[in-house]
Design a protein around this motif. Structure first.
Motif, PDB file in Angstrom:
ATOM      1  N   UNK A 195      45.082 -10.974  51.239  1.00 52.70           N
ATOM      2  CA  UNK A 195      44.004 -10.649  50.645  1.00 52.70           C
ATOM      3  C   UNK A 195      42.744 -10.900  51.704  1.00 52.70           C
ATOM      4  N   UNK A 196      41.762 -10.256  51.589  1.00 55.90           N
ATOM      5  CA  UNK A 196      40.389 -10.688  52.243  1.00 55.90           C
ATOM      6  C   UNK A 196      39.371 -10.027  51.618  1.00 55.90           C
ATOM      7  N   UNK A 197      38.323 -10.847  51.756  1.00 49.14           N
ATOM      8  CA  UNK A 197      37.118 -10.607  50.855  1.00 49.14           C
ATOM      9  C   UNK A 197      35.869 -11.314  51.567  1.00 49.14           C
ATOM     10  N   UNK A 198      34.727 -10.663  51.188  1.00 53.74           N
ATOM     11  CA  UNK A 198      33.505 -11.331  51.664  1.00 53.74           C
ATOM     12  C   UNK A 198      32.527 -11.230  50.521  1.00 53.74           C
ATOM     13  N   UNK A 199      31.833 -12.335  50.310  1.00 56.90           N
ATOM     14  CA  UNK A 199      30.542 -12.382  49.322  1.00 56.90           C
ATOM     15  C   UNK A 199      29.504 -13.242  50.109  1.00 56.90           C
ATOM     16  N   UNK A 200      28.197 -12.837  49.584  1.00 58.87           N
ATOM     17  CA  UNK A 200      27.049 -13.732  49.915  1.00 58.87           C
ATOM     18  C   UNK A 200      26.071 -13.529  48.875  1.00 58.87           C
ATOM     19  N   UNK A 201      25.157 -14.758  49.036  1.00 62.59           N
ATOM     20  CA  UNK A 201      24.144 -14.510  47.929  1.00 62.59           C
ATOM     21  C   UNK A 201      22.665 -15.127  48.441  1.00 62.59           C
ATOM     22  N   UNK A 202      21.860 -14.730  47.890  1.00 65.41           N
ATOM     23  CA  UNK A 202      20.521 -14.960  48.024  1.00 65.41           C
ATOM     24  C   UNK A 202      20.183 -16.494  47.255  1.00 65.41           C
ATOM     25  N   UNK A 203      19.658 -17.351  47.947  1.00 65.82           N
ATOM     26  CA  UNK A 203      19.482 -18.836  47.070  1.00 65.82           C
ATOM     27  C   UNK A 203      18.589 -18.502  46.103  1.00 65.82           C
ATOM     28  N   UNK A 204      19.099 -18.910  45.062  1.00 70.40           N
ATOM     29  CA  UNK A 204      18.436 -19.389  43.711  1.00 70.40           C
ATOM     30  C   UNK A 204      18.020 -20.769  43.097  1.00 70.40           C
ATOM     31  N   UNK A 205      18.315 -21.679  44.160  1.00 68.79           N
ATOM     32  CA  UNK A 205      18.013 -23.096  44.165  1.00 68.79           C
ATOM     33  C   UNK A 205      17.534 -23.603  45.270  1.00 68.79           C
ATOM     34  N   UNK A 206      16.679 -24.599  45.343  1.00 68.70           N
ATOM     35  CA  UNK A 206      16.191 -25.121  46.521  1.00 68.70           C
ATOM     36  C   UNK A 206      17.063 -26.193  47.189  1.00 68.70           C
ATOM     37  N   UNK A 207      18.161 -26.457  46.383  1.00 66.90           N
ATOM     38  CA  UNK A 207      19.081 -27.474  46.927  1.00 66.90           C
ATOM     39  C   UNK A 207      20.310 -26.748  47.742  1.00 66.90           C
ATOM     40  N   UNK A 209       6.435  -3.142  41.859  1.00 63.13           N
ATOM     41  CA  UNK A 209       6.006  -4.659  41.380  1.00 63.13           C
ATOM     42  C   UNK A 209       5.086  -4.624  40.130  1.00 63.13           C
ATOM     43  N   UNK A 210       5.315  -3.583  39.206  1.00 65.35           N
ATOM     44  CA  UNK A 210       4.501  -3.664  38.070  1.00 65.35           C
ATOM     45  C   UNK A 210       4.941  -4.726  37.014  1.00 65.35           C
ATOM     46  N   UNK A 211       6.363  -5.289  37.093  1.00 67.71           N
ATOM     47  CA  UNK A 211       6.552  -6.221  35.820  1.00 67.71           C
ATOM     48  C   UNK A 211       6.311  -7.671  36.397  1.00 67.71           C
ATOM     49  N   UNK A 212       5.769  -7.631  37.805  1.00 64.89           N
ATOM     50  CA  UNK A 212       5.340  -9.216  38.191  1.00 64.89           C
ATOM     51  C   UNK A 212       6.500 -10.099  38.313  1.00 64.89           C
ATOM     52  N   UNK A 213       7.899  -9.858  38.105  1.00 69.48           N
ATOM     53  CA  UNK A 213       8.856 -10.754  38.238  1.00 69.48           C
ATOM     54  C   UNK A 213       9.464 -10.901  39.673  1.00 69.48           C
ATOM     55  N   UNK A 214       9.739 -12.142  39.932  1.00 73.00           N
ATOM     56  CA  UNK A 214      10.200 -12.484  41.211  1.00 73.00           C
ATOM     57  C   UNK A 214      11.756 -11.841  41.384  1.00 73.00           C
ATOM     58  N   UNK A 215      12.235 -11.343  42.436  1.00 73.82           N
ATOM     59  CA  UNK A 215      13.374 -11.002  42.713  1.00 73.82           C
ATOM     60  C   UNK A 215      14.312 -12.071  42.634  1.00 73.82           C
ATOM     61  N   UNK A 216      15.546 -11.698  41.720  1.00 70.46           N
ATOM     62  CA  UNK A 216      16.228 -12.942  41.505  1.00 70.46           C
ATOM     63  C   UNK A 216      17.019 -12.927  42.541  1.00 70.46           C
ATOM     64  N   UNK A 217      17.844 -14.085  42.551  1.00 68.67           N
ATOM     65  CA  UNK A 217      18.957 -14.702  43.810  1.00 68.67           C
ATOM     66  C   UNK A 217      20.203 -14.336  43.187  1.00 68.67           C
ATOM     67  N   UNK A 218      21.246 -14.919  43.817  1.00 66.62           N
ATOM     68  CA  UNK A 218      22.565 -14.899  43.033  1.00 66.62           C
ATOM     69  C   UNK A 218      22.878 -13.529  43.108  1.00 66.62           C
ATOM     70  N   UNK A 219      24.010 -13.202  42.026  1.00 67.35           N
ATOM     71  CA  UNK A 219      24.243 -11.737  42.096  1.00 67.35           C
ATOM     72  C   UNK A 219      23.187 -10.905  41.233  1.00 67.35           C
ATOM     73  N   UNK A 220      22.286 -11.419  40.782  1.00 65.81           N
ATOM     74  CA  UNK A 220      20.923 -10.819  40.173  1.00 65.81           C
ATOM     75  C   UNK A 220      20.390  -9.934  41.307  1.00 65.81           C
ATOM     76  N   UNK A 221      20.612 -10.154  42.649  1.00 66.60           N
ATOM     77  CA  UNK A 221      20.065  -9.613  43.734  1.00 66.60           C
ATOM     78  C   UNK A 221      20.924  -8.577  44.201  1.00 66.60           C
ATOM     79  N   UNK A 222      21.933  -8.377  43.540  1.00 64.90           N
ATOM     80  CA  UNK A 222      22.908  -7.196  44.248  1.00 64.90           C
ATOM     81  C   UNK A 222      22.300  -5.894  43.939  1.00 64.90           C
ATOM     82  N   UNK A 223      23.058  -4.893  44.827  1.00 63.82           N
ATOM     83  CA  UNK A 223      22.741  -3.476  44.494  1.00 63.82           C
ATOM     84  C   UNK A 223      23.190  -3.152  43.189  1.00 63.82           C
ATOM     85  N   UNK A 224      22.822  -2.041  42.334  1.00 64.22           N
ATOM     86  CA  UNK A 224      23.419  -1.986  41.071  1.00 64.22           C
ATOM     87  C   UNK A 224      24.544  -1.000  41.373  1.00 64.22           C
ATOM     88  N   UNK A 225      25.340  -1.023  40.139  1.00 64.21           N
ATOM     89  CA  UNK A 225      26.789  -0.342  40.322  1.00 64.21           C
ATOM     90  C   UNK A 225      26.656   0.962  40.452  1.00 64.21           C
TER      91      UNK A 225
END
Length: 728
Positions: free
Chosen positions: A450-462, A397-413
């Motif tokens: 073809x079949x796929x799935x994706x989900x995102x943590x919200x990055x907007x309150x809307x 938590x040292x950088x103090x930045x909030x955890x991103x939403x969207x693709x920014x919250x995904x696990x790294x490659x």
């Protein structure tokens, strides 16, 4: 642990006027637990009227007088709906915003200002610029002065209306045109009454008329405007006043849609009592210029909106059950500070007059102090860590930045590929691909499914906007495979809400998703819901195609086409830190909200390889193509499109949560330093398609994509060699 407080009531602020802006600022410092706050406004910023003449005169740049509603909404924990309210259904308690489902409220407040549009003046809609609303006017004035300075249009301005606003803007316009090198601008005020400046003291009026004469501004009274044309303003007596810019500062009027609300109005303005509630409906408040104080009528002036704000903030809370209502008692008179264009001002109060440059400096300090309230929003402290925590928590938590939403919250490659490496390949004969491609490919008749799935943590309150973007993002894998979307299942995790707010939120989410899928040709057939700590949305999709367009297949000599600009991860990360300009965030949302169906239809028939650019950034997804095709690539940095503001934010050090992992994973690259190269590793939510196409066809395909609305560009080429990317 303190229990999570559910949201139980919706508060909707209609309009980003001064009073609402101040309420949002106070709300951020002291929110009401259980209340969900929404702001509806057409633009991501709102101009401060007190500094508009100074902006027109060239004393302030546009940023100085703009209240950034995106930052302010983030500060207040509110959702911002970028749209223009056009109606209220009081029976259903909803606000109508074109292009989306009705927005529900339990308590609403209206602060939409007034307009100086002149529908009765023939041609004004095509050739005139109303001073209010101010957003469009300021932009048009800036464009006009640039053209006039280059001699491309005549420096001729007509101002309709000789009230305080008209005179102030005429003086500002004359000063600005001289500042850009025009020695003799022609500025004319046209007034239908026999006398100018009727609502000001005699001393101040005399001083302002003298300033008009010294600035060589022509004042024509007893003149009726008949027609606005491209050549200028035609008067009823046949005279033509030449003008390349016609400014409407007369006939201030309320927004027309208020007449259809069923609220009691006075001359079109919402009649309110001492508590600022409508005389008709106590669930609706109104403040600022759009309101009529029935208990204490006052002229339209920003000073009253500013002083209404504390009472409105208190009474909104009271209407939701937190305390008793409080009356607003406006002052009888107020100080009018009228700028004179050249960093001077005239003051008027109770018939007394003062003037001079010192008065402008005083006004300037007042205005800048007011705007600092919004430019320097108070930082809310983070909750402290418990006294004892496990090793490593503080470092994480040292950088103090909030955890991103969207693709920014995904696990790294790196972590993801390591996990996928342990999975076996396809076990069934009808499963044609395993982990690693955009979607699984199954045999289906003469073609494939073809079949796929994706989900995102919200990055907007809307939730409506979040569902729209998530649906487009999830469809990206289907489009990247060249398939036609077929069916979708939703996975929805709602934050803790009351049953009524659950129903409202789900209705918005499903309406947005169903609209996106229907336009893409797919059916939304069901899904699953749960309750958690935050909004998370996902979709599982199927699609059909004669054949799948895979990541492998790129050939040396192919050119690379990208169909959307980069930068969403950086902009969203900066927005969470309240550092992204509102216009950049609006541009980001607009890019994310554009579907890729047309892009896929153009590219899939001819692409040798294709993918969508999402969480791993442009570099990571290009490596997927190169690894699958055993090729290398060269990228031309100058040709890569970026969302407005993204490079500036990257240069100031803003990074998405996933950026470091993306950068570490891209080891086989020669890339220069700088903010634009950094954006090659920026995770993209609802990003564009990246396609390797035959070289001779690339420019024609790119032109077709642009005609279809894509921000498309040829950004590089595929070359022979070990998978490697050179960026120049």
């Amino acid at each position: 642990m303190q229990p999570l407080i559910p949201a139980t009531r919706d508060v909707v602020l209609i309009g980003g006027g001064h009073a609402h802006a101040l309420v949002l600022r106070r709300w951020g410092m002291r929110p009401l637990p259980g209340a969900r706050l929404t702001l509806i406004n057409p633009h991501p910023t709102a101009p401060y009227s007190g500094m508009l003449p100074g902006h027109i005169a060239g004393h302030y740049d546009r940023a100085a007088l703009e209240i950034d509603l995106v930052r302010l909404a983030r500060h207040a924990g509110a959702r911002l709906i970028l749209g223009r309210a056009e109606g209220i259904d009081r029976a259903a308690r909803t606000v109508h915003v074109p292009g989306r489902p009705p927005v529900a409220y339990d308590v609403a407040s209206i602060d939409i200002g007034i307009t100086t549009e002149m529908p009765e003046l023939e041609g004004f809609a095509a050739h005139g610029a109303p001073a209010k609303p101010m957003d469009d006017f300021a932009a048009r004035w800036g464009a006009f002065t640039a053209l006039a300075a280059r001699g491309e249009v005549a420096a001729q301005v007509v101002v309709l209306g000789s009230g305080i606003a008209g005179v102030e803007l005429a003086l500002a316009a004359a000063h600005r045109l001289r500042q850009v090198g025009i020695t003799d601008p022609q500025v004319t005020i046209v007034e239908r009454a026999p006398e100018a400046l009727p609502n000001i003291g005699k001393g101040a009026r005399s001083a302002l008329l003298r300033h008009l004469a010294e600035a060589r501004v022509t004042l024509i009274t007893d003149a009726v405007a008949k027609t606005a044309t491209a050549e200028g303003l035609r008067l009823a007596d046949g005279r033509l006043i030449p003008a390349a810019f016609q400014l409407g500062a007369a006939g201030a009027r309320p927004q027309g849609w208020l007449a259809d609300t069923g609220l009691e109005l006075h001359e079109g303005y919402v009649s309110v009592g001492p508590t600022l509630q409508s005389l008709t409906d106590p669930a609706i408040f109104a403040v600022g210029d759009c309101a009529h104080l029935s208990h204490a009528p006052r002229p339209k002036a920003g000073v009253f909106a500013v002083r209404e704000a504390p009472v409105l903030y208190h009474n909104l809370r009271a209407a939701l059950g937190a305390g008793d209502l409080r009356p607003y008692r406006p002052q009888r008179d107020y100080l009018k500070l009228v700028s004179t264009g050249f960093r001077g001002a005239v003051a008027d109060k109770a018939g007394l007059r003062l003037g001079g440059r010192w008065l402008w400096r005083w006004k300037d300090r007042i205005d800048r102090k007011f705007m600092r309230k919004f430019h320097d929003l108070p930082a809310m402290p983070r909750p402290p860590l418990p006294r004892e925590v496990a090793a490593g928590v503080a470092e994480e938590l040292a950088d103090g930045k909030p955890l991103c939403g969207g693709c920014g919250a995904k696990v790294g490659p790196g972590a993801l590929f390591a996990a996928l490496a342990g999975l076996p390949g396809p076990q069934r004969a009808d499963t044609l691909s395993g982990p690693g491609d955009d979607a699984a490919v199954l045999t289906h008749g003469d073609g494939v499914q073809v079949i796929t799935t994706d989900h995102l943590r919200a990055f907007t309150e809307d939730p409506w906007l979040m569902a729209q973007i998530t649906a487009i993002h999830a469809l990206g894998d289907i489009w990247a495979m060249g398939a036609a979307p077929q069916a979708a299942l939703a996975q929805i995790t709602l934050p803790r809400l009351s049953p009524d707010l659950q129903a409202r939120t789900l209705a918005e989410i499903m309406a947005a998703a169903e609209s996106v899928f229907r336009a893409a040709g797919a059916d939304l057939v069901g899904g699953h819901t749960s309750v958690g700590s935050e909004l998370t949305l996902g979709f599982t999709l199927t699609g059909l195609a004669p054949r799948a367009t895979a990541k492998g297949g790129a050939r040396p000599g192919d050119l690379l086409i990208l169909t959307k600009p980069l930068g969403t991860g950086t902009i969203l990360a900066a927005e969470m830190a309240r550092a992204a300009p509102g216009r950049a965030v609006a541009a980001c949302f607009a890019s994310q909200s554009r579907p890729l169906s047309a892009d896929a239809a153009i590219l899939a028939p001819e692409a040798h390889a294709m993918t969508d650019v999402t969480g791993f950034g442009l570099a990571g997804h290009l490596f997927e193509i190169l690894d699958a095709s055993a090729c290398a690539a060269k990228l031309d940095l100058a040709q890569i499109p970026f969302i407005e503001g993204a490079a500036d934010l990257a240069g100031r050090g803003h990074r998405s949560t996933l950026y470091p992992a993306n950068r570490r994973a891209a080891t086989r690259m020669a890339v220069p330093d700088g903010p634009e190269p950094d954006l090659l590793f920026d995770p993209q939510t609802a990003g564009g398609l990246l396609a390797a196409v035959p070289g001779p066809r690339a420019q024609a395909l790119c032109a077709a994509l642009r005609d279809a609305g894509a921000h498309a560009a040829v950004i590089g080429e595929v070359t022979e060699g070990f998978p490697w990317i050179d960026v120049t």
